[in-house]
Scaffold this active site. Structure first.
Site, PDB file in Angstrom:
ATOM      1  CB  CYS A  83     -15.136  -4.908 -16.288  1.00 18.92           C
ATOM      2  SG  CYS A  83     -16.652  -4.658 -17.212  1.00 18.92           S
ATOM      3  CB  CYS A 112     -22.558  -3.782 -14.432  1.00 23.87           C
ATOM      4  SG  CYS A 112     -21.114  -4.273 -13.491  1.00 23.87           S
TER       5      CYS A 112
END
Ligand code: FES
Length: 214
Positions: free
Chosen positions: A36, A107
Site C-alpha cells: 500500500c 498492516c
C-alpha cells in the site's frame, strides 16, 4: 460499508499508545509496505545489561489497522527482552486486537517487520548477531528498506539505485539522483543508518550520479 473492525482496533486507533519518536534511540527502523506504500517508524531503547526494552515509540503513516497494530505492539513488547520481543508474530498482534480484516493483515506485518529490523539493528550494533558477511545480497536487502519519503516506495523499487559494489569493507553506491535533490540528504542519511554499523563495513561511499533536469 466500512470494514468490520473490532472494538479494540478502534480503541487503539483513536487512542494510540507510545506514539512519537525517541530522540536518543538505541535503534530505529523505518519499514514500508509494498502492498500500500504506507510507512511505520519505530524507535527503541534497550538496557544493555538485561536486554529489556525500556522504551518504544512508533509513528505510523498508514491506515487505522497499522496505527492500532503499532500501538498494541508497543504495549506487548515494552518491558520484555529483545529475545522475547523478536518472537512476537503479526498473528499474535492481530489476535491481541481481537482480529483484523483479512485485507488488512499486511498492516500488522508491517509493524512486526519494523520491530524485527529495530531489534536486528540493535543486535548488530552490540555484536550479538551471527557475523554474517556483508555480501551484495545483504546490502541489497538493507537498501530495500530505504524509502523515498515522497512516495514511500523503496529506492530499489523506484530504480534510484543505479549501481553498487562491495569490496574490502567499502560499499560504494551510485544513486540516480542529484546532490541537490530535495530528498538526497534524507536518503543518504537513511543509507548510512542501515549500513554503517555492520561489523565488516569500513566505509560507505554514496555517489549522486543523477543528471540535473534540463
Ligand atoms: Fe497501508 Fe494498512 S493499508 S498500512
Amino acid at each position: 460499508m466500512g470494514l468490520p473492525y473490532s472494538k479494540k482496533v478502534i480503541e487503539h486507533f483513536k487512542h494510540p499508545r507510545n506514539v512519537g519518536e525517541i530522540t536518543d534511540a538505541d535503534a530505529t527502523a523505518l519499514e514500508g509496505s509494498p502492498a500500500c506504500g504506507d510507512m511505520l517508524k519505530l524507535t527503541i531503547k534497550v538496557d544493555e545489561e538485561t536486554h529489556v526494552i525500556t522504551d518504544i515509540k512508533f509513528e505510523s503513516f498508514g491506515c487505522a489497522s497499522n496505527i492500532a497494530t503499532g500501538s498494541i505492539l508497543t504495549e506487548m513488547v515494552k518491558g520484555r527482552t529483545i529475545e522475547e520481543a523478536e518472537k512476537v508474530t503479526w498473528k499474535q498482534a492481530a489476535d491481541e486486537l481481537d482480529g483484523l480484516p483479512p485485507v488488512k493483515m499486511h498492516c500488522a506485518v508491517l509493524a512486526i517487520d519494523a520491530l524485527k529490523s529495530a531489534i536486528e539493528q540493535w543486535k548488530e550494533r552490540h555484536g550479538l548477531t551471527e557475523k554474517e558477511l556483508t555480501t551484495p545480497d545483504r546490502v541489497l536487502r538493507k537498501l530495500r528498506n530505504v524509502l523515498n519519503p515522497l512516495t514511500g516506495a523503496s529506492i530499489v523499487r523506484m530504480q534510484l539505485l543505479q549501481d553498487f559494489d562491495v569490496k574490502d569493507g567499502v560499499i560504494t553506491i551510485d544513486l540516480d539522483l542529484t546532490r541537490e535533490h530535495k530528498f538526497a540528504a534524507h536518503i543518504e542519511e537513511e543509507i548510512h543508518e542501515k549500513l554503517d554499523h555492520l561489523w565488516d563495513v569500513k566505509e560507505v561511499k554514496i555517489n549522486f550520479v543523477g543528471k540535473p533536469d534540463s
